[in-house]
Every structure is written in C-alpha cells, then in structure tokens.
Design an enzyme around this catalytic site. Structure first.
Site, PDB file in Angstrom:
ATOM      1  N   ALA A 124     107.661  93.136  53.610  1.00 41.58           N
ATOM      2  CA  ALA A 124     108.576  92.992  52.511  1.00 41.58           C
ATOM      3  C   ALA A 124     109.554  92.314  52.819  1.00 41.58           C
ATOM      4  O   ALA A 124     110.837  92.862  53.529  1.00 41.58           O
ATOM      5  CB  ALA A 124     108.796  94.230  51.663  1.00 41.58           C
ATOM      6  N   ILE A 159     104.681  90.285  47.540  1.00 40.54           N
ATOM      7  CA  ILE A 159     104.235  91.443  48.522  1.00 40.54           C
ATOM      8  C   ILE A 159     102.652  91.477  48.663  1.00 40.54           C
ATOM      9  O   ILE A 159     102.110  92.134  47.711  1.00 40.54           O
ATOM     10  CB  ILE A 159     105.025  92.546  48.388  1.00 40.54           C
ATOM     11  N   ARG A 270      70.724  67.394  49.880  1.00 39.20           N
ATOM     12  CA  ARG A 270      70.995  66.856  48.615  1.00 39.20           C
ATOM     13  C   ARG A 270      70.416  65.428  48.925  1.00 39.20           C
ATOM     14  O   ARG A 270      70.735  64.585  50.005  1.00 39.20           O
ATOM     15  CB  ARG A 270      72.438  66.774  48.362  1.00 39.20           C
ATOM     16  N   GLY A 345      80.127  66.260  45.536  1.00 41.39           N
ATOM     17  CA  GLY A 345      80.332  65.762  44.025  1.00 41.39           C
ATOM     18  C   GLY A 345      80.415  67.078  42.999  1.00 41.39           C
ATOM     19  O   GLY A 345      81.119  67.710  43.257  1.00 41.39           O
ATOM     20  N   GLY A 346      79.817  66.685  41.875  1.00 43.75           N
ATOM     21  CA  GLY A 346      79.842  67.501  40.855  1.00 43.75           C
ATOM     22  C   GLY A 346      79.610  69.040  41.153  1.00 43.75           C
ATOM     23  O   GLY A 346      80.329  70.005  40.677  1.00 43.75           O
ATOM     24  N   GLU A 369     103.843  82.876  55.116  1.00 45.16           N
ATOM     25  CA  GLU A 369     104.087  83.063  56.380  1.00 45.16           C
ATOM     26  C   GLU A 369     104.922  81.789  57.024  1.00 45.16           C
ATOM     27  O   GLU A 369     104.781  81.371  58.103  1.00 45.16           O
ATOM     28  CB  GLU A 369     103.168  83.828  57.258  1.00 45.16           C
ATOM     29  N   SER A 372     104.446  74.537  55.471  1.00 48.02           N
ATOM     30  CA  SER A 372     104.353  73.362  56.473  1.00 48.02           C
ATOM     31  C   SER A 372     105.617  72.817  56.856  1.00 48.02           C
ATOM     32  O   SER A 372     105.900  72.544  57.750  1.00 48.02           O
ATOM     33  CB  SER A 372     103.409  72.559  55.803  1.00 48.02           C
TER      34      SER A 372
HETATM   35  N1  CAA Z   1     112.159  85.194  67.066  1.00 46.70           N
HETATM   36  C1  CAA Z   1     113.236  85.667  67.510  1.00 46.70           C
HETATM   37  N2  CAA Z   1     114.375  85.355  66.977  1.00 46.70           N
HETATM   38  C2  CAA Z   1     114.681  84.527  66.152  1.00 46.70           C
HETATM   39  C3  CAA Z   1     113.454  83.743  65.763  1.00 46.70           C
HETATM   40  C4  CAA Z   1     112.238  84.022  66.412  1.00 46.70           C
HETATM   41  N3  CAA Z   1     111.013  83.403  66.056  1.00 46.70           N
HETATM   42  N4  CAA Z   1     113.829  82.822  64.900  1.00 46.70           N
HETATM   43  C5  CAA Z   1     114.971  83.005  64.949  1.00 46.70           C
HETATM   44  N5  CAA Z   1     115.511  83.884  65.683  1.00 46.70           N
HETATM   45  C6  CAA Z   1     116.815  84.230  65.737  1.00 46.70           C
HETATM   46  C7  CAA Z   1     117.686  83.071  66.181  1.00 46.70           C
HETATM   47  O1  CAA Z   1     117.779  83.179  67.535  1.00 46.70           O
HETATM   48  C8  CAA Z   1     119.149  83.393  65.480  1.00 46.70           C
HETATM   49  O2  CAA Z   1     119.768  84.445  66.452  1.00 46.70           O
HETATM   50  P1  CAA Z   1     121.285  84.375  66.809  1.00 46.70           P
HETATM   51  O3  CAA Z   1     122.097  84.711  65.705  1.00 46.70           O
HETATM   52  O4  CAA Z   1     121.398  85.426  67.876  1.00 46.70           O
HETATM   53  O5  CAA Z   1     121.751  83.053  67.330  1.00 46.70           O
HETATM   54  C9  CAA Z   1     118.870  84.070  64.523  1.00 46.70           C
HETATM   55  O6  CAA Z   1     117.633  84.456  64.601  1.00 46.70           O
HETATM   56  C10 CAA Z   1     118.950  83.207  63.037  1.00 46.70           C
HETATM   57  O7  CAA Z   1     118.109  82.105  63.308  1.00 46.70           O
HETATM   58  P2  CAA Z   1     118.203  80.773  62.637  1.00 46.70           P
HETATM   59  O8  CAA Z   1     119.706  80.117  62.632  1.00 46.70           O
HETATM   60  O9  CAA Z   1     117.352  79.716  63.193  1.00 46.70           O
HETATM   61  O10 CAA Z   1     117.960  81.082  61.051  1.00 46.70           O
HETATM   62  P3  CAA Z   1     117.729  80.207  59.671  1.00 46.70           P
HETATM   63  O11 CAA Z   1     118.462  81.148  58.764  1.00 46.70           O
HETATM   64  O12 CAA Z   1     118.248  79.099  59.938  1.00 46.70           O
HETATM   65  O13 CAA Z   1     116.165  80.552  59.484  1.00 46.70           O
HETATM   66  C11 CAA Z   1     113.952  79.820  59.486  1.00 46.70           C
HETATM   67  C12 CAA Z   1     115.140  79.944  60.152  1.00 46.70           C
HETATM   68  C13 CAA Z   1     112.848  79.378  60.586  1.00 46.70           C
HETATM   69  C14 CAA Z   1     113.992  78.793  58.329  1.00 46.70           C
HETATM   70  C15 CAA Z   1     113.435  81.105  59.011  1.00 46.70           C
HETATM   71  O14 CAA Z   1     114.167  81.644  57.913  1.00 46.70           O
HETATM   72  C16 CAA Z   1     111.907  81.088  58.404  1.00 46.70           C
HETATM   73  O15 CAA Z   1     110.908  81.248  59.201  1.00 46.70           O
HETATM   74  N6  CAA Z   1     111.787  81.110  56.988  1.00 46.70           N
HETATM   75  C17 CAA Z   1     110.401  81.232  56.354  1.00 46.70           C
HETATM   76  C18 CAA Z   1     110.278  82.570  56.133  1.00 46.70           C
HETATM   77  C19 CAA Z   1     108.797  82.927  56.030  1.00 46.70           C
HETATM   78  O16 CAA Z   1     108.008  82.570  56.847  1.00 46.70           O
HETATM   79  N7  CAA Z   1     108.456  83.771  55.208  1.00 46.70           N
HETATM   80  C20 CAA Z   1     107.171  84.146  54.827  1.00 46.70           C
HETATM   81  C21 CAA Z   1     107.360  85.571  53.974  1.00 46.70           C
HETATM   82  S1  CAA Z   1     105.896  86.722  54.532  1.00 46.70           S
HETATM   83  C22 CAA Z   1     104.586  86.316  54.068  1.00 46.70           C
HETATM   84  O17 CAA Z   1     104.417  85.192  53.581  1.00 46.70           O
HETATM   85  C23 CAA Z   1     103.466  87.432  54.110  1.00 46.70           C
HETATM   86  C24 CAA Z   1     102.398  87.287  53.221  1.00 46.70           C
HETATM   87  O18 CAA Z   1     102.418  86.902  52.314  1.00 46.70           O
HETATM   88  C25 CAA Z   1     101.105  87.671  53.844  1.00 46.70           C
END
Ligand code: CAA
Length: 387
Positions: A124, A159, A270, A345-346, A369, A372
């Site tokens: 979550a 979720i 086909r 096709g159809g 997750e 793109s």
């Molecule tokens: N591993 C470890 N640390 C990481 C990291 C990683 N992959 N990515 C970022 N960090 C750390 C950074 O190093 C940074 O650390 P410091 O503060 O120590 O420097 C901190 O995290 C913040 O990083 P950013 O400044 O890069 O963070 P941001 O706010 O710019 O966000 C982002 C980065 C890549 C956009 C991120 O928010 C992201 O991946 N967003 C997408 C979220 C997502 O994938 N959601 C999916 C939901 S789950 C789902 O979909 C499940 C399902 O239904 C099946």
C-alpha cells in the site's frame, strides 16, 4: 555468457507451465468475465511454491532465485495475467521487502503465511492524490507516548489484492516536514480494529485480480511491526519496486508470448483469398516483428533477474535494470497484443478468442509499478545522472 538454465530453474518453469496449462488457462476467460478472485487456484499455487519462489525454506518458500521467479511468472501470465498479478504481489511486493529489511520475528510471522499461499499479501503505497509522486503521501503515523505503538491514519488506493489481503506492507509519514526522508514502512494486519476496505475498482483488464481502496482510522500498529527504521520507508518502497518491476516485465513477456502463439496458430489455420493468411508477406512481417520484440523483452527481463541475483552479494542497486526491463517488456506486450488483435481481424475483437483479453491485460503493465513515463524518468536519471 551462459543461457543454460539450471535444473532447479527448469523444474519451476515446468511446474508453473503444467499448472498454468491445466488449471489456469481453462478457466481464465470465465474468471475474466465474472471478475471473481481465483482463491482456490491461489492456494494451489502456494502449495506448489509459486507464492514465495525466492523465499528461503525456513520461511515456507521454494528457495529459488529471481530467474526461477521470472520463468514461472512468464508461464502463469501466459495463461492468465490476473493470476500473474496476484503472484507478483505476494512474491515481489510483499515477501521481498520483508526478507530484505525485516526482523527474524517479522519474517516468521508475515513471510511464512504469504509464501505458502495460506494468506494473501498487498503493498500500500499509492493514495488518491499521490500516485507517480509517491513521496507526497498524506498518510500519517504517530508514535504513542509510551513508544509501544504507532497510531496510523491512512487512505490508500489501487491496492492490488486488497479485498483479500490478510497483511499489507503500508507506507506512512512519521515526519511530514522531512518529505521522502520522513516516510516509514509498517506491516499491517487487516483483521485488526481500525482497518477497513473501500470501493473495489471495476477494471479494463486483469479483472480476476481484485483491487480496492483501504483505510486506516486510528489504527494501532505495534512498534515491532515497523519495517526498517523510521524515515527509511521511501527507500524500502523504491527498492521493493526495483525488484517488483522485474516481475511485471515477466508478466508482460507472458502476455506477449500468449498473443504471439495465438497469432501464429491463427495465421496457419485461417484462410483468405484461397490460402492460409500466414503465407501473405504482410502477415509474415507482423509475426517476425512480434517474435523479435518478444525475445528482446525476454532477454532484457532475464538480464534484470540475473542482475538482481548478483546484487544479493554485491549490494548494487538494480534500479536501472528493473526499469529498462519493465519499460521495454510492457510496451512490447502492448504492441504485440495490438498486432495480435489486428491479425485476427473480426475474431480479434470477439470474446470468443483470447486475444482481446491479452490486449486489455497488457495495458496495465504500462501503468502499475510505475508508468512508462516514470520508467523513462528513472532510466534517464540513473543512466545520465541528470535531474
Ligand atoms: N532504491 C533506493 N533508494 C531510492 C530509490 C531506489 N530505487 N529511488 C530513490 N531512492 C532514494 C533517493 O536516493 C533519495 O534518497 P536521499 O534523500 O537520501 O537522496 C530518495 O529516495 C528520494 O528519491 P528521489 O528524489 O528520486 O524521489 P522523487 O520524489 O523524485 O521520486 C520517483 C522518484 C522515481 C518518481 C518515485 O517516486 C517513483 O518511482 N514513482 C512511481 C511510484 C510507483 O511506481 N508506484 C507504483 C505503486 S505500487 C503498484 O503499482 C503495485 C500494484 O498495483 C501491483
């Protein structure tokens, strides 16, 4: 470079294939139509070890590697992507993070139940106003005066497996002023007071995988159920997604494989203008391009799985590998499914054939997750250092 699979990898691949072909494929269309959650199959998949493939045997898993996980995900998702989604959440998003950051007690209590398929897990992170910009979450956790528990107030959306999950890995801020550095991860028991479920999402695809909102109101989470340290939650969330994205890439490869296989069969059978449509160059070109993208996606996904395996000893980050595999494989799956509908096709537009389901299911792999667009942002940042 060695493309040979180990005996264990071949065994899990063939066990997953047998189950997928015999138990999932025959009911996939029916579950897609009804939107019913395939609980019985999930339990059976747990018994086969498919719900905790990388989990060590002392916590009830199959003790295999990420390559084994990817191979099994491809087989299951080729039969039905919704089963693949449920499998990926239990394996990657739930068990993975606890194995990496959890205490021994947390592994015994939470991982064992989910890896065996007895219970279902969920992850979550997303909120109604915080999706791609995950660090802007509004959910709050406040430590009690006696330090024994956190009081959590949270509203989480989208979720996956939420309607059936017993346990969640949930992220909330313990220090809002600190932004991403103020987020903390918690292990939530959904049978405890203060937890409730909201609306279930009516989805375009992966319809047998249930998705809902969840709410925590003054939920008392024992301090022993904090995952990792206070403020470490965002890094836990991101590193769990690094691995999770490899699973979604594998799911996309499975969908693409199914769409390609169906197209090849149809092209051979086909007839139009007095001959099999597969003898026309335009159809052959489609099949050639589909197959090439499919195999490129498979290789990038297996390469990311291999990188994750290496990272277990080196501790290296696999952010770039996971994002590249998910980006390429999900777009390849969408493109291949699109070609498959066109080639049929159809009949490609009819629910009598499975390709319209592959087309609907493929779309989610470009969204969840990390979209793109987010993968491109992550890749560009990791590769160039530019921000
Ligand atoms: N591993 C470890 N640390 C990481 C990291 C990683 N992959 N990515 C970022 N960090 C750390 C950074 O190093 C940074 O650390 P410091 O503060 O120590 O420097 C901190 O995290 C913040 O990083 P950013 O400044 O890069 O963070 P941001 O706010 O710019 O966000 C982002 C980065 C890549 C956009 C991120 O928010 C992201 O991946 N967003 C997408 C979220 C997502 O994938 N959601 C999916 C939901 S789950 C789902 O979909 C499940 C399902 O239904 C099946």
């Amino acid at each position: 470079m060695d493309f040979q699979l180990t005996e264990e990898q071949q065994m899990i691949q063939s066990a997953a294939r047998d189950f997928a072909v015999n138990e999932i494929a025959p009911v996939a269309a029916q579950f897609d139509a009804s939107g019913e959650f395939p609980l019985e199959n999930v339990r059976k998949m747990g018994e086969l070890g498919l719900m905790g493939i990388e989990v060590p045997d002392q916590y009830g898993g199959a003790a295999l590697d990420t390559i084994g996980y990817v191979l099994a995900m491809i087989e299951v998702s080729a039969a039905d992507a919704a089963h693949g989604t449920i499998m990926s959440v239990n394996n990657s998003l739930f068990c993975n993070g606890i194995l990496k950051y959890g205490t021994e007690e947390q592994k015994q209590k939470f991982v064992r139940a989910i890896a065996s398929g007895e219970e279902i897990g969920a992850y979550a992170l997303t909120e109604p106003q915080s999706g791609s910009d995950a660090s802007t979450m509004k959910s709050r956790a406040v430590l009690s005066d006696d330090g024994s528990h956190y009081v959590i107030n949270a509203r989480k959306s989208w979720i996956t497996s939420g309607p059936y999950a017993r346990y969640l890995v949930l992220f909330a801020s313990t220090n809002p002023e600190a932004g991403a550095r103020g987020i903390t991860a918690f292990l939530i028991d959904t049978e405890q007071e203060g937890f409730s479920r909201g609306k279930t999402e009516p989805k375009l695809g992966i319809r047998a995988s249930a998705t809902c909102e969840v709410e925590l109101q003054d939920y008392r989470c024992p301090v022993e159920q904090r995952l990792g340290e206070e403020g470490q939650g965002f890094k836990i969330a991101m590193s769990v997604l690094d691995a999770g994205r490899i699973g979604i890439a594998a799911q996309a490869v499975g969908i693409a494989q199914a769409a390609y296989d169906a197209s090849l069969t149809y092209a051979r059978e086909r007839k139009a203008f007095g001959q099999e449509i597969g003898t026309f160059q335009m159809i052959q070109q489609k099949l050639a391009d589909m197959k090439t993208r499919l195999e490129a996606a498979r290789l990038l996904t297996l390469r990311a799985a291999w990188a994750k395996k290496q990272a277990e000893t080196t501790g290296a980050r696999i952010t770039l590998d996971g994002s590249m595999a998910k980006l390429f494989a999900s777009e390849a799956a969408m493109w291949i499914a699109h070609q498959a509908v066109q080639l049929h096709g159809g009949m490609g537009y009819s629910k009598e054939m499975p390709v319209e389901r592959y087309f609907r299911d493929a779309k989610i792999t470009e969204i969840y997750e990390g979209t793109s667009e987010i993968q491109r942002m992550v890749i560009a940042r990791s590769e160039t250092g530019l921000r």
